[in-house]
Design an enzyme around this catalytic site. Structure first.
Site, short mmCIF file in Angstrom:
data_model
loop_
_atom_site.label_atom_id
_atom_site.label_comp_id
_atom_site.label_asym_id
_atom_site.label_seq_id
_atom_site.Cartn_x
_atom_site.Cartn_y
_atom_site.Cartn_z
CD GLU A 27 -40.18 28.34 76.52
OE1 GLU A 27 -41.03 28.37 77.45
OE2 GLU A 27 -40.22 27.51 75.60
N GLY B 78 -39.84 23.98 74.18
CA GLY B 78 -40.01 23.56 72.78
C GLY B 78 -40.77 22.24 72.68
CD GLU C 124 -42.68 27.14 71.85
OE1 GLU C 124 -41.47 26.85 71.89
OE2 GLU C 124 -43.12 28.24 71.47
CB ALA D 109 -34.63 24.35 73.06
#
Ligand code: NAD
Length: 696
Positions: free
Chosen positions: A123, A100, A103, A59
């Site tokens: 994370e 992210g 993911e 992210a």
């Protein structure tokens, strides 16, 4: 931003958000638009990849901190779009697909990965769990145990292991062309109409049986005790036991929300941003550039010189060790070799790497050596007296070429005083490594009043090249870190005098998260170091301030130097673990009696306050005097130089945001302790602290 290209009928969608293709709004929009376009073009499959050096690496953390990640299309929207795509999607992974990014890859129907690249869900390092389905999809691919292990530690996985784990479907070699292979792979899965939707797979049963999750929560291994790691266990359990994937996702979202406002997550995110600030030099002249550094000289082949030479050699730079004592030089090089070989034994270096590192280390006893003349930086790590420093600096001044940075590893001496032995004080700077220098990640670069901007910029660049966290400081006794440690260690002694035994001082600090308590730390560093400093400063002659050395001096004078003599505040005769020593307890009691003190019970909370509040107060003084550039730099010093627990963000962040009542209560508590201990000056609050508390 993402680029789009139709190759035969395969849509090739590549995220283009340099440097690491983080998933900010523009990148997310690019992916969403590309997927729609592939559908409109009637593509047979989609390959999702990254331009440049990596697949999306995560992210956009700055956007995340400002809440911008909630602007649509969110990562969750993209993931739904990818997984729900009517045409097969293939993630083509190179570089680091983290957070992210991973993911996103898990939402694709297939994953192909290049050797040498990595995937991971880190994370937990930001106090969070994956929040876009990672906790629900990963256990479906790798099983709950492995998924928890990976997400609770935030570990990255290399390509070969990712294939064995079942995270990716195919690994190609470094020599193969990833995009060509991915397009070929996509054509194959399109022809077979093969679409593996991870969310529809079952979660395998844990091999530990039904009580696996409860057992893990009740007894988590050490590396899994953070709030976020425990939330990973909850989220994976939800993946295994929820009635539907959507229900599991809701649980993940709930856990994520709770964590994102938690003290631990804020502290970890503070640490993340603090680290990224340290390289910014306030007030640096425009256009100032670091000088190129191609070789180094280290003067003094003792404990520090050996470690510093290893730092340069390991970073690929040729380095010469100079020592006036031939034997010390031979011993130094032998120790360096022993250290490298020990690392190789642990499998972290190959024997070729040991040899090439050793091959970069030369030795000399003479300043006439060509390597001395040619060095771009010289770091002196000789004995800690101004006399020796002057002699070494004068010799370097005479021997080194113009433009060579003249650095000192002094821990206590004034940089200007050292520089005065040279005709080029603008070239003199402190480079304060921490022991063991080849291991400890912190470097305090210390500017004297005359140090030039270019020299400062060069030392910061050297720090980076040596893979250190380099923090810039101004000169004062103890610089940032050790100066703040003085009150911390001093209070540890007072607590002993007033009623504690060593374990009662150390244990509360260990529970707080420090790797060891202050007395255990002194035993590790050697109690003689503080002793010599106190003797040198004539501290025992101070009459107005409560004297803290008495007990520590008795300890040292009794031969209890710490781990190196196997006895210190604790007994180490059986190994490195500290064992309570009744002789030390009786020595302390005698000392209290001699001072006429009535020993009392002291709570763990008081121990924490007494040690940590002087540290924070001194931190504000360091800031107010301009010794540190910014408050968050002080936190980085403590996170990397002293093992301050990351989930507390560093002493300054903890004082403001982690400790109950924040700065206003901290000021009140300083006043309370000042009243109880009027003879101790470190309870007097810094003006900056008072000002900041008034604003809070
Ligand atoms: P040390 O005693 O282990 O090594 C010093 C070496 O310098 C010896 O090998 C000695 O022969 C050599 N030497 C002395 N005078 C010399 C001269 N005039 N020319 C060339 N070589 C000379 O000391 P150390 O623990 O490595 O500390 C070195 C410096 O690093 C000191 O300034 C110390 O304050 C600083 N420092 C030490 C630590 C630590 O934890 N040991 C941490 C940070 C900084």
């Amino acid at each position: 931003m993402a680029t789009y290209l139709l190759r035969n009928r395969v849509a090739l969608l590549r995220v283009a958000a340099p440097p690491v293709n983080s998933l900010g709004l523009a990148a997310r929009k690019g992916i969403a638009d590309g997927l729609l376009r592939a559908k409109a073009d009637n593509a047979s499959a989609v390959v999702l990849a990254g331009e440049g050096k990596t697949f999306p690496a995560g992210a956009d953390i700055a956007e995340f901190a400002a809440g911008g990640h909630l602007t649509s299309p969110t990562l969750g929207d993209l993931i739904e779009q990818l997984e729900g795509s009517e045409i097969p999607t293939v993630a083509a992974i190179h570089g680091t697909a983290l957070g992210g990014g991973m993911e996103l890859a898990l939402a694709c129907h297939h994953r192909i990965m290049q050797a040498g690249s990595q995937v991971g869900l880190p994370e937990v390092h930001l106090g969070l769990i994956p929040g876009a389905g990672g906790t629900q999809r990963l256990p479906r691919l790798v099983g709950p145990e492995r998924a928890i292990q990976l997400m609770a530690t935030g570990a990255s996985v290399k390509a070969e292991r990712a294939l064995a784990d079942g995270i990716v479907d195919e690994v190609i070699t470094k020599e193969q062309n990833l995009i060509e292979c991915a397009v070929e792979y996509a054509e194959k899965v399109a022809a077979e109409a093969s679409m593996r939707v991870v969310s529809s797979l079952p979660v395998p049963e844990p091999s530990g049986g039904g009580s696996f999750y409860a057992d893990l929560r009740a007894n988590p291994p050490k590396e899994m005790r953070a709030d976020a790691a425990l939330a990973v266990v909850d989220a994976v359990e939800a993946a295994a036991t929820s009635g539907s994937f959507a229900e599991g996702l809701r649980r993940e979202a709930e856990l994520f929300e709770a964590l994102s406002v938690s003290t631990q997550a804020k502290a970890r995110q503070h640490a993340f941003f603090a680290e990224r600030q340290i390289g910014k030099i306030v007030g640096l002249g425009k256009g100032v550039k670091p000088r190129p550094v191609a070789s180094a000289l280290v003067v003094g082949a003792g404990t520090m010189g050996q470690g510093i030479a290893m730092c340069f050699a390991s970073a690929g730079l040729p380095v010469t060790l100079l020592d006036s004592n031939e034997e010390a030089l031979a011993r130094g090089v032998a120790t360096v070799r022993k250290n490298y070989e020990a690392t190789a034994k642990k499998g972290r270096l190959t024997s070729e790497q040991v040899e090439s590192n050793m091959g970069r280390i030369g030795t000399t006893t003479s300043y006439d050596d060509a390597s001395v003349r040619e060095a771009d930086v010289a770091v002196e790590a000789a004995f800690e007296t101004l006399e020796v420093k002057h002699a070494v600096m004068a010799a370097l001044d005479a021997a080194c070429k113009p433009g060579c940075v003249l650095a000192t590893n002094t821990s206590t001496l004034d940089i200007d005083a050292i520089a005065s032995a040279t005709a080029r004080p603008a070239e003199v700077v402190g480079m304060h490594f921490f022991s063991p220098a080849n291991v400890m990640p912190l470097l305090e670069n210390v500017r004297g009043t005359q140090t030039s901007d270019e020299v400062i910029a060069t030392t910061m660049a050297i720090g980076k090249a040596l893979r250190k966290k380099a923090v810039l400081a101004r000169s004062c006794f103890g610089f940032i870190g050790n100066r703040m440690l003085e009150g911390y260690c001093r209070e540890a002694i007072y607590l002993l005098e007033e009623g504690c035994v060593p374990r009662q001082v150390d244990e509360p600090l260990r529970s707080f998260g420090m790797p060891m308590g202050p007395l255990q730390m002194c035993d590790l560093a050697g109690n003689d170091i503080g002793y010599k400093v106190r003797q040198g400063l004539g501290l025992h002659e101070v009459t107005t301030e409560r004297y803290y050395g008495g007990l520590a001096d008795t300890l040292v004078e009794g031969g209890r130097l710490g781990q190196k003599t196997k006895v210190g505040w604790y007994d180490y005769s059986a190994g490195r673990a500290p064992v309570d020593d009744p002789e030390v307890a009786s020595m302390i009691e005698k000392h209290s009696a001699a001072l006429g003190m009535t020993r009392r019970e002291i709570s763990a909370d008081e121990v924490l306050d007494r040690c940590l509040l002087p540290m924070v107060n001194e931190g504000f003084k360091v800031l107010e005097e301009g010794i540190a550039q910014r408050e968050s730099d002080i936190d980085v010093v403590y996170l990397y130089g002293y093992g301050f627990p990351r989930h507390r963000g560093g002493p300054m962040h903890w004082a403001r945001h982690g400790r109950d009542g924040g700065l206003p209560k901290l000021v009140d508590d300083l006043a309370k302790y000042a009243e109880q201990h009027p003879q101790v000056s470190h309870w007097k609050p810094s003006q900056l602290l008072l000002d900041e508390a008034a604003k809070a």
